[in-house]
Design a protein around this motif. Sequence first.
Motif, mmCIF file in Angstrom:
data_model
loop_
_atom_site.group_PDB
_atom_site.id
_atom_site.type_symbol
_atom_site.label_atom_id
_atom_site.label_comp_id
_atom_site.label_asym_id
_atom_site.label_seq_id
_atom_site.Cartn_x
_atom_site.Cartn_y
_atom_site.Cartn_z
ATOM 1 N N PRO A 34 -17.263 3.834 -3.004
ATOM 2 C CA PRO A 34 -16.861 3.239 -4.334
ATOM 3 C C PRO A 34 -15.820 4.524 -4.888
ATOM 4 O O PRO A 34 -14.904 4.120 -5.975
ATOM 5 C CB PRO A 34 -17.865 2.856 -5.269
ATOM 6 N N TYR A 39 -10.040 8.861 -0.426
ATOM 7 C CA TYR A 39 -10.377 7.536 -0.965
ATOM 8 C C TYR A 39 -9.960 6.484 -0.300
ATOM 9 O O TYR A 39 -8.874 6.187 0.258
ATOM 10 C CB TYR A 39 -9.904 7.236 -2.444
ATOM 11 N N ASN A 78 -10.502 2.080 0.156
ATOM 12 C CA ASN A 78 -11.102 0.731 -0.674
ATOM 13 C C ASN A 78 -11.836 -0.043 0.057
ATOM 14 O O ASN A 78 -12.337 -1.153 -0.452
ATOM 15 C CB ASN A 78 -10.119 0.142 -1.307
ATOM 16 N N ARG A 79 -12.418 0.359 1.310
ATOM 17 C CA ARG A 79 -13.267 -0.424 2.090
ATOM 18 C C ARG A 79 -14.399 0.595 2.431
ATOM 19 O O ARG A 79 -15.246 0.180 3.270
ATOM 20 C CB ARG A 79 -12.572 -0.891 3.323
ATOM 21 N N GLU A 107 -8.602 0.365 -8.897
ATOM 22 C CA GLU A 107 -7.475 -0.820 -8.573
ATOM 23 C C GLU A 107 -7.470 -1.074 -7.407
ATOM 24 O O GLU A 107 -6.549 -2.014 -6.879
ATOM 25 C CB GLU A 107 -6.006 -0.230 -9.020
ATOM 26 N N GLY A 108 -8.054 -0.691 -6.458
ATOM 27 C CA GLY A 108 -8.517 -0.846 -5.054
ATOM 28 C C GLY A 108 -8.547 -2.315 -4.632
ATOM 29 O O GLY A 108 -7.844 -2.515 -3.408
ATOM 30 N N HIS A 109 -8.877 -3.267 -5.430
ATOM 31 C CA HIS A 109 -9.066 -4.740 -5.119
ATOM 32 C C HIS A 109 -7.884 -5.387 -5.101
ATOM 33 O O HIS A 109 -7.607 -6.363 -4.706
ATOM 34 C CB HIS A 109 -9.950 -5.157 -5.988
ATOM 35 N N ARG A 159 0.725 -1.214 0.146
ATOM 36 C CA ARG A 159 0.030 -0.112 0.085
ATOM 37 C C ARG A 159 0.935 1.303 0.055
ATOM 38 O O ARG A 159 0.382 2.136 -0.651
ATOM 39 C CB ARG A 159 -1.103 -0.154 1.195
ATOM 40 N N SER A 178 -9.015 4.044 -7.473
ATOM 41 C CA SER A 178 -10.190 3.355 -7.167
ATOM 42 C C SER A 178 -10.704 2.215 -8.048
ATOM 43 O O SER A 178 -11.414 1.268 -7.637
ATOM 44 C CB SER A 178 -11.450 4.379 -7.149
#
Length: 233
Positions: A143, A137, A139-140, A112-114, A88, A110
């Motif tokens: 969106p 932003y 990622n949990r 590529e957050g996965h 990260r 956002s």
Amino acid sequence: MCIIFFKFDPRPVSKNAYRLILAANRDEFYNRPSKLADFWGNNNEILSGLDMEEGKAGGTWLGINTRGKLGALTNYLQPQQDPYARGRGELVTHFLTGDMDSLSYLKKVSTEGHLYNGFNLLAADLSTTKGDVVCYYGNRGQPEPVVLAPGCEVRTNSSLCDCPVTQHHYRVVSQTTSERKTSDTGADSLALEAPTEPENLWAKQCPTGDALEEAVLWQTTLHGSGGAERGTP
């Protein structure tokens, strides 16, 4: 826990007021290798600490460059971490070394957050000519990234800041930054109060999941400048 407190006002009423006040606490294992904050990158334009963990070297959790770009990151506390996820810390590094504005960059992140374990990411463009923009932003959470309104904000290891310790220090930072005093010598002073009952408040704080962690405190201030310069914290 990892905490980021900040207050920003792109158009402060007083010419002596700070446009940005930021304090961040990084929690990490003592044995995780890292470099102390220093200038690096092209023409030494970036000021940050650096993660030196194998496979994740070069990432950072908080940094600013001479072009007025600032990035800050907290990890999201989750029961299980994906050992194959991307580091990260590169999210802050890529922003500081790139040319994308903060909102465009977070829109890209956002999508590529996965690929990452949970995080909260702040990206800011600080400019006296174009105006300051601070975006967020996680990622949990939502969106899409959001542009933050001026004022006080806090980000921790979760999407909600409902921890008693966080709530207490949010109130302290809000009060202290709004009541900045000037001494007889004209020097600015900024101090954070301690909890009235630290042992009780500490016992109520949210679990961090790490038994022994290192706390590193930063305070970054921008006082009417377009970015950071050598000798400017």
